[in-house]
Design an enzyme around this catalytic site. Structure first.
Site, PDB file in Angstrom:
ATOM      1  CE1 TYR A  55       9.468   7.386  -6.692  1.00  0.00           C
ATOM      2  CE2 TYR A  55      10.046   9.340  -5.135  1.00  0.00           C
ATOM      3  CZ  TYR A  55      10.336   8.617  -6.270  1.00  0.00           C
ATOM      4  OH  TYR A  55      11.587   8.869  -7.153  1.00  0.00           O
ATOM      5  CD  GLU A  56       3.938   8.732  -7.493  1.00  0.00           C
ATOM      6  OE1 GLU A  56       2.753   8.707  -7.621  1.00  0.00           O
ATOM      7  OE2 GLU A  56       4.626   9.853  -7.181  1.00  0.00           O
ATOM      8  N   GLY A  57       2.775   4.128  -5.519  1.00  0.00           N
ATOM      9  CA  GLY A  57       2.327   2.668  -5.258  1.00  0.00           C
ATOM     10  C   GLY A  57       3.568   1.723  -5.299  1.00  0.00           C
TER      11      GLY A  57
END
Length: 592
Positions: A441-443
């Site tokens: 997550y978050e890229g």
């Protein structure tokens, strides 16, 4: 049980990441060395004594959706209340809205300790801090005044709503829509998934930051706007009004972070309110939402890196404690009549030292990234630009290397435990289950590699990264100049790793300059790891140098272990960067 390593954290902040120099130069106002220690001590106490004891309960019970309401694990509501009352949510927020205005370095250090105690619990405050930063940077004065005070205090929490079932990393195809109203508000309609702490009852309100598209918006990411959408509408006097038309439809059943409610959120289906549509308020300008959200995402990427460090630390502590207690066989040279503790066996010692080296390297990278962010905020002109570029360069490395390390270290922790590590009751497996989301997550870490190679290396035409490598070489020169026997072949190994980094960097910059993006991207992920390993070696050496004058041996020994056992991987990674594209292209046909 986890014990916050306050002394190690303070040492890394001050002597590796750069806080000691910044304090001496007065960069952080009246903040003193003693106050830093006091804050870290109390954060460590809270994480060890109050957060960590509830981690297993959170993992076992999980968050539950009951009659439309999300119930958190036993004790977590009180834990959050104590956490907010302690002022921990406000460390870096602006004093204008009740914050303490302290450096990001202190906040990431505290985040490490919260996440080591319980990553699932710490996720909620982490998202709130990011929402506060985004609203502070881009919100109107009216929105700031109405919402920030209670978000900064922790009375209300915040979320980030990006992902949709069909739109993960590619936000340009998102379908959530916004409709203008004559009173200046907007009505929001759509579905968002994977919304961390999107619904709960532990605070009076939840402030959602939601990406949506207006009917006449340009196609793709240029047509995304950002809206503040509260769970409860807020009256002009600050009191809570009617329930907004949004709700949690379901909770995800996840591999880990069970105590953290990961929600599917529905906006505007008519469940609440006089008419369908969740009432939202524009943040910044129409069609400028993605730029606003990147403020929150960049904050979150470093915070996620800290989750990787946190898991590394907690898993390492558990593995070391187990290895000292568990007896099995007789290690070479063991003189006792009984079986030896497994820590005495060379292969177990190798695993534990690898865990410690990766933990300390990841911590130093993340703290140094936070230091660059602080220096950018406290500098002007060319210095500010320099530190902004340094923070930009380090962010994808901090996020990716630390979270990959979290998975690797947690996996090694299970291996140290042997068969007992595969049994949930020992607690070692939870760290691996929790850690596995962080590279995603978050890229994803692959996206971080794309960002590093295509956007960050070319900063200042490549001169920034070249200057950074020169700074790292100065550390190696100091090791060589000190000429201590305890360093062994450290200088030679680190010098070789930086030569690998330099060669791979120039090769990538050349490919980008000639427009050969495919070749550059094929080598992006191995390059990202190469950079992280080279930084690990250099920063462990920097810590050892700072410790050497006091006669410290442990840091020197760990630095040498990393240099002579781990860092040589950079040569193979460089080869993959430079020569990997042809075989990748040839083999892609195998994927159908």
């Amino acid at each position: 049980m986890y014990k916050a390593p306050v002394e190690e954290i303070a040492f890394t902040l001050k002597h590796v990441a750069g806080m000691a120099d910044a304090l001496e130069e007065g960069q952080f106002g009246d903040l003193s060395d003693d106050l830093v220690d006091a804050i870290l001590d109390e954060a460590g106490r809270f994480a060890s004594d109050e957060v960590a004891p509830l981690a297993e309960i959170g993992d076992r019970q999980g968050a539950r959706l009951v009659d439309g309401k999300v119930e958190v694990p036993d004790g977590w509501a009180d834990l959050y209340r104590h956490w907010a009352e302690g002022g921990w949510n406000s460390l870096v927020a602006s004093p204008t809205y009740g914050g303490q205005g302290l450096p990001h370095m202190l906040n990431v250090a505290a985040l490490e300790m919260w996440n080591s105690g319980s990553m699932a619990f710490a996720l909620g405050p982490t998202l709130t801090m990011g929402a506060v930063e985004a609203l502070t940077a881009h919100g109107s004065s009216e929105l700031k005044e109405k919402y920030l005070h209670k978000m900064v205090s922790g009375e209300w929490t915040g979320t980030m709503n990006l992902t949709e079932p069909h739109a993960g990393s590619d936000l340009g195809v998102m379908k959530t829509r916004a409709e203008r109203r004559d009173d200046g508000t907007y009505r929001i309609f759509g579905q968002k998934i994977f919304i961390t702490w999107g619904e709960h009852e532990i605070t009076g309100n939840i402030i959602h930051l939601v990406l949506a598209r207006l009917p006449d918006a340009p196609a793709g990411t240029r047509g995304i706007s950002l809206f503040l959408v509260p769970k409860f509408l807020v009256n002009d006097d600050g009191s809570l009004g009617a329930r907004n038309d949004l709700h949690c439809h379901s909770l995800e059943h996840k591999l880990g972070i069970h105590g953290s409610p990961t929600c599917t959120m529905i906006y505007g289906d008519g469940k609440f309110g006089d008419e369908p549509g969740a009432i939202g308020y524009l943040v910044s300008e129409e069609n400028k939402g993605l730029a606003c959200m990147f403020t929150m995402m960049n904050n979150a990427r470093l915070a996620v890196g800290m989750q990787g460090v946190a898991i590394c630390e907690a898993a390492t502590q558990k593995a070391v404690a187990y290895a000292k207690e568990r007896t099995q066989g007789k290690a070479p040279g063991w003189s006792g009549s009984a079986m030896s503790p497994i820590v005495e066996h060379p292969d177990v010692a190798r695993m534990l030292l690898t865990m410690k080296a990766l933990t300390q390297g990841a911590r130093a990278i993340c703290y140094t990234c936070a230091h660059a962010t602080d220096m950018a905020h406290h500098s002007n002109g060319g210095k500010a630009a320099h530190w902004q570029e340094r923070a930009a360069l380090l962010t994808p490395i901090a996020k990716s290397f630390a979270t990959d390390a979290g998975v690797d270290v947690a996996s090694l922790g299970i291996q140290v435990h042997g068969g007992m590590g595969f049994i949930e009751e020992t607690g070692a497996a939870r760290y691996l289950r929790d850690a596995r989301i962080a590279p995603i997550y978050e890229g994803t870490n692959g996206i971080q590699a794309v960002d590093l190679v295509t956007r960050k290396l070319p900063l200042s035409n490549g001169d920034h990264v070249r200057g950074f490598i020169t700074e790292l070489r100065d550390i190696v020169s100091s090791v060589r100049g000190l000429n201590r026997d305890g360093f062994g072949a450290t200088a030679d190994r680190l010098e070789a790793s930086l030569a690998d980094l330099d060669e791979a960097t120039e090769w990538l910059l050349a490919r980008l300059a000639e427009g050969n993006t495919v070749a550059a991207l094929a080598g992006a992920t191995p390059y990202q790891r190469l950079f992280g390993l080279a930084l690990t070696g250099a920063y462990l050496a920097k810590g050892a140098l700072a410790d050497a004058d006091a006669g410290g041996f442990e840091r020197m020994a760990l630095c040498r272990f990393a240099a002579e056992n781990l860092i040589a991987e950079t040569a193979a990674l460089k080869d993959r960067v430079i020569n990997g594209e042809a075989s990748l292209t040839a083999a892609r046909a195998l994927l159908g």
